[in-house]
Write a protein that holds these residues in place. Structure first.
Motif, short mmCIF file in Angstrom:
data_model
loop_
_atom_site.label_atom_id
_atom_site.label_comp_id
_atom_site.label_asym_id
_atom_site.label_seq_id
_atom_site.Cartn_x
_atom_site.Cartn_y
_atom_site.Cartn_z
N ASN A 128 -9.71 -4.92 -2.35
CA ASN A 128 -10.16 -3.78 -3.16
C ASN A 128 -9.62 -2.44 -2.68
OD1 ASN A 128 -11.64 -3.53 -0.83
ND2 ASN A 128 -13.62 -3.25 -1.85
N ARG A 129 -8.51 -2.45 -1.98
CA ARG A 129 -7.85 -1.21 -1.57
C ARG A 129 -6.74 -0.87 -2.57
NH1 ARG A 129 -6.24 -2.31 3.70
NH2 ARG A 129 -4.22 -3.09 2.94
N ILE A 130 -6.61 0.42 -2.90
CA ILE A 130 -5.60 0.86 -3.86
C ILE A 130 -4.24 0.88 -3.19
CG2 ILE A 130 -4.85 2.69 -5.41
CD1 ILE A 130 -7.45 1.36 -6.22
N GLU A 131 -3.27 0.19 -3.80
CA GLU A 131 -1.91 0.21 -3.28
C GLU A 131 -1.12 1.37 -3.88
OE1 GLU A 131 1.99 -2.72 -2.87
OE2 GLU A 131 0.68 -2.90 -4.62
N ALA A 132 -1.23 1.55 -5.21
CA ALA A 132 -0.48 2.60 -5.88
C ALA A 132 -1.13 2.93 -7.21
CB ALA A 132 0.97 2.15 -6.11
N THR A 133 -0.88 4.13 -7.70
CA THR A 133 -1.34 4.53 -9.03
C THR A 133 -0.12 4.85 -9.88
OG1 THR A 133 -1.53 6.86 -8.36
CG2 THR A 133 -3.50 5.47 -8.13
N THR A 134 -0.29 4.69 -11.18
CA THR A 134 0.79 4.99 -12.12
C THR A 134 0.76 6.46 -12.49
OG1 THR A 134 0.61 2.75 -13.01
CG2 THR A 134 1.82 4.36 -14.34
N ALA A 135 1.94 7.09 -12.50
CA ALA A 135 2.01 8.51 -12.85
C ALA A 135 1.45 8.75 -14.25
CB ALA A 135 3.47 8.98 -12.78
N ASP A 136 0.74 9.86 -14.42
CA ASP A 136 0.17 10.28 -15.71
C ASP A 136 -0.88 9.31 -16.24
OD1 ASP A 136 1.92 12.49 -15.71
OD2 ASP A 136 3.51 11.26 -16.60
N SER A 137 -1.46 8.50 -15.37
CA SER A 137 -2.53 7.58 -15.78
C SER A 137 -3.88 8.18 -15.41
CB SER A 137 -2.35 6.23 -15.08
OG SER A 137 -2.58 6.37 -13.69
N PRO A 138 -5.00 7.66 -15.97
CA PRO A 138 -6.32 8.15 -15.57
C PRO A 138 -6.56 8.03 -14.07
CG PRO A 138 -6.48 6.80 -17.54
CD PRO A 138 -5.08 6.66 -17.06
N ALA A 139 -6.04 6.96 -13.45
CA ALA A 139 -6.26 6.76 -12.02
C ALA A 139 -5.54 7.80 -11.19
CB ALA A 139 -5.79 5.36 -11.62
N ALA A 140 -4.41 8.33 -11.69
CA ALA A 140 -3.61 9.26 -10.91
C ALA A 140 -4.39 10.52 -10.54
CB ALA A 140 -2.34 9.63 -11.66
N GLY A 141 -5.32 10.90 -11.39
CA GLY A 141 -6.10 12.10 -11.11
C GLY A 141 -7.38 11.85 -10.33
N PRO A 211 -8.32 -2.35 -21.64
CA PRO A 211 -8.25 -0.99 -21.10
C PRO A 211 -7.89 -1.01 -19.62
CG PRO A 211 -10.30 -1.34 -22.33
CD PRO A 211 -9.68 -2.69 -22.10
N LEU A 212 -7.09 -0.03 -19.20
CA LEU A 212 -6.65 0.08 -17.81
C LEU A 212 -6.87 1.50 -17.31
CD1 LEU A 212 -3.17 -1.72 -18.05
CD2 LEU A 212 -5.32 -2.74 -17.28
N LEU A 213 -7.00 1.62 -15.98
CA LEU A 213 -7.03 2.94 -15.36
C LEU A 213 -5.65 3.31 -14.83
CD1 LEU A 213 -10.42 3.02 -13.40
CD2 LEU A 213 -9.81 4.26 -15.48
N GLY A 214 -4.82 2.31 -14.55
CA GLY A 214 -3.47 2.60 -14.09
C GLY A 214 -3.31 2.60 -12.58
N PHE A 215 -3.82 1.56 -11.93
CA PHE A 215 -3.62 1.43 -10.49
C PHE A 215 -3.39 -0.04 -10.15
CE2 PHE A 215 -8.17 0.73 -10.99
CZ PHE A 215 -8.41 -0.35 -10.15
N ALA A 216 -2.86 -0.28 -8.97
CA ALA A 216 -2.63 -1.65 -8.49
C ALA A 216 -3.43 -1.87 -7.22
CB ALA A 216 -1.14 -1.88 -8.23
N PHE A 217 -4.11 -3.00 -7.15
CA PHE A 217 -4.81 -3.37 -5.92
C PHE A 217 -3.80 -3.80 -4.87
CE2 PHE A 217 -8.69 -4.13 -8.58
CZ PHE A 217 -9.56 -3.34 -7.83
N ASP A 218 -4.10 -3.49 -3.63
CA ASP A 218 -3.29 -3.97 -2.51
C ASP A 218 -3.59 -5.45 -2.29
OD1 ASP A 218 -1.54 -3.96 -0.44
OD2 ASP A 218 -2.55 -2.39 0.72
#
Length: 358
Positions: A128-141, A211-218
């Protein structure tokens, strides 16, 4: 910087593909008149021996011009014996197959290197650790790489359960690409020593149909492997991508399959975004594009390399040359199919650029 690196990556794939044809043609004694990166004539060209090298102005590919590729071409008598259609079938097969072979081999080497450095990905597990977020996605902010998601809307559990909870946030009306959920997801995250509550509104993604927030789990670090296992994983991945590519093209008249096709613009933009996410993602995508380039070029219709291979084999089976008029008609059909694929890919790319996203 990502724009330049994506351009350089595509240029490298084109150069290596054409270099395969070029090297093979030189090796079997054919006369190569021109080697060009991109199409169109510019002043950026120079002569080395009998071959002219240059860079064109239209960055959509490249080409190697071999004397006698057209059976009715007028050829000076002193070089006629080195013309393409004056060569035995096996030499023509070597020259034409060399381009796709380079792309396929390059994909194999990149994938093998990635698997060898990463480990056995078949045994990795998401955490459950965030590896990366997608640019301009809800998760990025709202999220940062390294954050740990402790709960979503008060629910805890595995990454799969957290994804499911995020996906439960629906659009107010009919789900369409890019529509925002009616209510934001409330996430409790651990960031360093602090526990923080953030809100982010999922956005519907039509490709994955949720629906997605725009991030990838590690993921957990997979166990190390040797070169043989890395080669095995590389071949497995290549087979999966090849079968998927062939299946998509074979079912191109189905609407859902047409949506999967990308053109040069889409592939370039996806590569650029993958570069922003990291070196591994960029290399992986370039390997898959290189493999697809090799596989698609082997489809048995002109003007693709596979079309030349098909007619060379047909000549071998027939025992004499195929009439040029027959190949010309087949080439017209093949060219129409290539243009159709290009237009479908371009249409999809425009749709993604104007709102659907990549």
């Amino acid at each position: 910087m990502s724009w330049f690196l994506a351009f350089a990556g595509f240029a490298a794939l084109i150069i290596l593909h054409e270099l395969g044809h070029f090297t093979a043609a030189k090796a079997v004694g054919m006369r190569v008149e021109r080697f060009s990166l991109f199409f169109g004539r510019t002043k950026l060209r120079w002569q080395r021996g009998e071959t002219e090298y240059g860079v064109g102005w239209l960055p959509l590919g490249g080409f190697v011009k071999i004397t006698g590729m057209n059976p009715v071409e007028e050829i000076p008598p002193e070089v006629a014996h080195r013309a393409y259609y004056r060569q035995p079938v096996w030499k023509r097969l070597v020259v034409i197959a060399a381009g796709p072979a380079v792309n396929i081999f390059l994909a194999f080497v990149i994938l093998m290197g990635l698997y060898w450095s990463i480990g056995d990905v078949r045994k990795e597990k998401p955490i459950n650790r965030i590896e990366a977020t997608t640019a301009d996605s809800p998760a990025a902010g709202a999220l940062k790489p390294g954050d740990r998601i402790l709960a979503v809307d008060g629910r805890t559990g595995s990454p799969a359960m957290l994804r499911k909870q995020i996906a439960s946030h629906r659009c107010a009306g009919k789900p369409e690409e890019g529509c925002k959920a009616a209510e934001p997801a409330v996430l409790v995250i651990q960031r360093g020593d602090a526990r923080i509550t953030v809100k982010a509104t999922p956005v519907y993604n039509a490709q994955v149909k949720r629906p997605l927030l725009g991030f990838a789990f590690d993921v957990t670090r997979p166990p190390p492997i040797g070169p043989l296992t890395a080669a095995e994983l590389s071949v497995d991945k290549m087979w999966s991508i090849t079968s998927g590519t062939v299946s998509t093209i074979a079912q191109i008249f189905k609407a859902e399959k047409r949506k999967e096709v990308s053109g040069v613009v889409g592939s370039y933009e996806a590569t650029r975004k993958s570069i922003e996410m990291g070196t591994q993602q960029a290399l992986l995508l370039l390997a898959l594009i290189s493999l697809s380039l090799g596989v698609i070029n082997l489809f048995p219709f002109l003007p693709l390399d596979g079309g030349h291979i098909f007619w060379a084999l047909a000549e071998k089976v027939r025992g004499r040359a195929i009439p040029f008029a027959v190949m010309e008609r087949a080439g017209f059909v093949g060219f129409a199919l290539v243009i159709m694929l290009a237009l479908i890919g371009l249409t999809n790319d425009i749709g993604r650029l104007t709102g659907e996203g990549f």
